[in-house]
Design an enzyme around this catalytic site. Structure first.
Site, mmCIF file in Angstrom:
data_model
loop_
_atom_site.group_PDB
_atom_site.id
_atom_site.type_symbol
_atom_site.label_atom_id
_atom_site.label_comp_id
_atom_site.label_asym_id
_atom_site.label_seq_id
_atom_site.Cartn_x
_atom_site.Cartn_y
_atom_site.Cartn_z
ATOM 1 C CE1 TYR A 77 -3.094 3.120 0.785
ATOM 2 C CE2 TYR A 77 -1.565 3.524 2.602
ATOM 3 C CZ TYR A 77 -2.592 3.953 1.779
ATOM 4 O OH TYR A 77 -3.115 5.205 1.925
ATOM 5 N N GLY A 84 -4.974 5.906 0.189
ATOM 6 C CA GLY A 84 -6.302 5.958 0.776
ATOM 7 C C GLY A 84 -7.301 5.104 0.018
#
Length: 535
Positions: A77, A84
Site C-alpha cells: 500500500y 487511501g
C-alpha cells in the site's frame, strides 16, 4: 535482534537538565522523553543519530527488504498502489519512484497560522524518533536529513490547520517531506528562503524520496505529538505556579495555613492533591496556623490543592500516553526488517493524544478558573480582609481617581471564560473523509491545538494573578509590617517586582503582563521549578 532489545531507559540526566544547555539528544535505540523534545524545541539541545552499528544496520535492512519485496512483484500500500481510497489502483513500476513526491504535492493545502519555531522543531523531533524506531522502511540518509533540519534550524513553514488526526497528520507533515525533497519555503537564519537554495548552502542535494518515504514521513502522529510535548511542559509549570500563587494569596488575604495540613491529604490519598498541598505548605512554612479573619477560607483558597491535584494526577497518565506515542512506529504500512513482513494497520490513529489533550485542556482551564476566583477575592473589599479597593496603591489624596487592578480582573475573567469555552472535546467530532476510507478519525491535532490555546489563555490569567497577588502581599505588609512572609514567597515577590514595580498610580499594565506571560510560557518564572517526572 528484536526491536525491544534496542530500547534503553530514558536519559535521566537529559530530563533533569532540560532547562540548561545540554549535550546532543541521541535518536535511535532508546526512548525519548518529553523533556528532551522540549529541549530540542527550545534550542537547548541538538540531536545526534545513534552510533550503534546494530541500530544503523537495522534501519538499512528495512529499506533493503522493501526494495527486494517490491522487486519480487509484491503489492505494498502506498508504494505501488494509490493512496487511501485509491489503494485499489495499481501504480505501474515506472511510476513508483515518482509517487512519494506526488503525495507531498497534493497535500500542500494547509491553512491557518504557521507553527512557530519551537512547535516546528518539536514536530520534526517526534517524526524523526518514530522513523528511527526501525519499522518504517526508510533509508538512514532520510533520518540524517531530518536531523539536519533540527541542527541547522531549517524550519519548514507548517500550516497548523488541515489534519483530522488519521491517517496521521498528512497535510502538515507534507511540508516537512517537501522540504527534504527541495520544495516549498523554509525559515532559515531568520529569513524566508527557498529550501533548495538552503540545501545547497549546507552542502547537500535535496532528497529524491525513495518508495514509501513520502508516506513514512507524512502518515504519522508527529504534529499532535510534538505539540502535546510542549503542552505537557507548560501545564506542568502552571500547576506549580498555581500552587505558589495560592500560598501567596493566603498571605495576602491573611488566610490560614492550616488548610494545607498533611493529615488532610493523607486521609484522602490522591497523589496529585497531596503533592500540591505539600508545595503550598512548604511555601507557607513558618506561618502561624491560628485563624485569620475567618475560621475557614473560601473554596478557591481552601480547595486549591484539590483543583491543582486533578491536573497533577492527569499529567501522570498524560505523560505515559504522550511518551508511548512519541516512542512508537505510527505510520502505515509498517516494515518488519527482522521477520521480513509488511504489516498493514492503523497505527497512524491519534486517539490517545486526542484524549490526552482533550483531558489536559479541561484540567488546565480549571487552573485558570481557580486563579481567576482567587484574583476576584483579592480585588473586592467585601472579601479581601482589609486590603484597598481593587488593590490600589495610591495615596489617600489620590485614591478617588485610582482604580488599581479593576480592569486587570475584568480581563482575567474574559481570558478565563474563553479558556473554559475551548474545553469542548475535539475527539468526539470525528468526520468521515476521503470517500469513507478515513471514516473514523481522531481529531488529535485539533485537540492539541485547542490545548495550546487554553494554555495560552491560562498563562495570561496566571500573569494577571501574579501581578495582583504580589501587589496584594505588599499592601498587606503596609497594613501590618509584622505579617510573616516565608522566604520562598519573598523571593518570588522580589523577582516579580524587579520586572513590574508596585502600582501606586494607575498605569497601563499591558507590557508588564506580556513580559510576565512570556516568562510563564517559557516555564522560567519560578526559580525553584524543575520540569520532569521528579519535579
Amino acid at each position: 535482534m528484536a526491536e525491544h532489545d534496542l530500547i534503553e531507559a530514558p536519559n535521566v540526566s537529559a530530563q533533569k537538565n532540560a532547562g540548561t544547555k545540554s549535550a546532543a539528544v541521541t535518536i535511535g535505540g532508546r526512548k525519548l522523553t518529553i523533556e528532551e523534545v522540549v529541549a530540542i524545541a527550545h534550542h537547548r539541545a541538538p540531536v545526534a543519530l545513534s552510533a550503534d552499528p546494530a541500530w544503523r544496520a537495522r534501519i538499512q535492512r528495512g529499506a533493503d527488504f522493501l526494495r527486494r519485496h517490491l522487486a519480487s512483484g509484491a503489492t505494498v500500500y502506498g508504494v505501488n498502489t494509490g493512496y487511501g481510497d485509491a489503494c485499489v489502483v495499481d501504480v505501474p513500476m515506472e511510476l513508483v519512484e515518482a509517487l512519494p513526491l506526488q503525495l507531498t504535492r497534493y497535500h500542500g493545502c494547509g491553512m491557518g497560522q504557521y507553527l512557530d519555531d519551537a512547535q516546528t522543531l518539536a514536530v520534526i523531533a517526534a517524526r524523526l524518533n518514530s522513523l528511527a524506531y526501525g519499522f518504517s522502511g526508510v533509508r538512514p540518509v532520510l533520518l540524517e536529513r531530518l536531523a539536519d533540519l533540527i541542527n541547522h534550524r531549517v524550519l519548514p513553514r507548517i500550516p497548523s490547520e488541515g489534519s483530522v488526526g488519521a491517517s496521521g497528520d498528512l497535510t502538515p507533515l507534507s511540508y516537512v517531506a517537501a522540504a527534504l525533497a527541495g520544495e516549498r519555503d523554509v525559515m532559515f537564519e531568520d529569513s524566508l528562503r527557498n529550501v533548495r537554495e538552503v540545501w545547497t548552502e549546507l552542502g547537500h542535494e535535496p532528497l529524491t524520496l525513495a518508495p514509501k518515504e513520502g508516506l513514512a514521513l507524512m502518515n504519522g502522529t508527529a504534529v499532535m505529538t510534538g505539540l502535546a510535548c510542549l503542552a505537557f511542559a507548560r501545564a506542568d509549570h502552571l500547576t506549580r505556579l498555581t500552587a505558589r500563587l495560592t500560598a501567596l494569596s493566603t498571605v495576602a488575604l491573611d488566610g490560614r495555613a492550616a488548610h494545607f495540613d498533611a493529615m488532610l491529604f493523607e486521609v484522602k490519598p490522591h497523589a496529585g492533591q497531596a503533592e500540591a498541598a505539600a508545595w503550598i505548605r512548604d511555601d507557607l512554612s513558618g506561618r502561624d496556623d491560628t485563624p485569620g479573619h475567618r475560621l475557614q477560607d473560601r473554596y478557591s483558597i481552601r480547595c486549591a490543592p484539590h483543583v491543582i491535584g486533578v491536573a497533577r494526577d492527569a499529567l501522570s497518565w498524560v505523560r505515559r500516553d504522550i511518551e508511548n506515542e512519541l516512542n512508537s512506529a505510527n505510520d502505515n504500512p509498517l516494515i518488519d526488517p527482522d521477520n521480513e513482513r509488511v504489516l498493514h494497520g492503523g497505527n497512524f490513529y491519534g486517539g490517545h493524544i486526542a484524549f490526552a489533550m482533550d483531558s489536559l485542556k479541561v484540567a488546565v482551564a480549571n487552573l485558570a478558573d481557580l486563579m481567576d476566583r482567587q484574583l476576584a477575592l483579592l480585588v473586592d473589599v467585601n472579601f479581601n480582609n482589609g486590603l484597598p479597593r481593587n488593590l490600589s496603591g495610591a495615596a489617600p489624596a489620590r485614591a478617588a481617581i485610582n482604580h488599581g487592578f479593576k480592569a486587570v480582573q475584568i480581563s482575567s475573567s474574559a481570558w478565563t471564560a474563553e479558556a473554559l469555552k475551548n474545553t469542548l472535546p475535539a475527539s468526539v467530532f470525528s468526520r468521515s473523509t476521503e470517500a469513507h476510507n478515513q471514516d473514523k478519525v481522531s481529531m488529535g491535532t485539533i485537540a492539541a491545538r485547542d490545548c495550546l490555546r487554553v494554555l495560552e489563555l491560562t498563562e495570561q490569567v496566571a500573569a494577571a494573578h501574579t501581578l495582583a497577588t504580589v501587589q496584594a502581599a505588599r499592601l498587606r505588609l503596609k497594613i501590618d509590617s509584622t505579617t510573616p512572609v516565608p522566604a520562598p514567597l519573598q523571593a518570588f515577590i522580589d523577582s516579580v517586582t524587579a520586572q513590574s514595580p508596585f502600582v501606586d498610580e494607575d498605569r497601563a499594565l499591558e507590557s508588564d503582563l506580556r513580559a510576565l506571560t512570556a516568562r510563564i510560557a517559557a516555564c522560567d518564572l519560578l526559580d525553584d521549578y524543575r520540569g520532569g517526572p521528579n519535579a
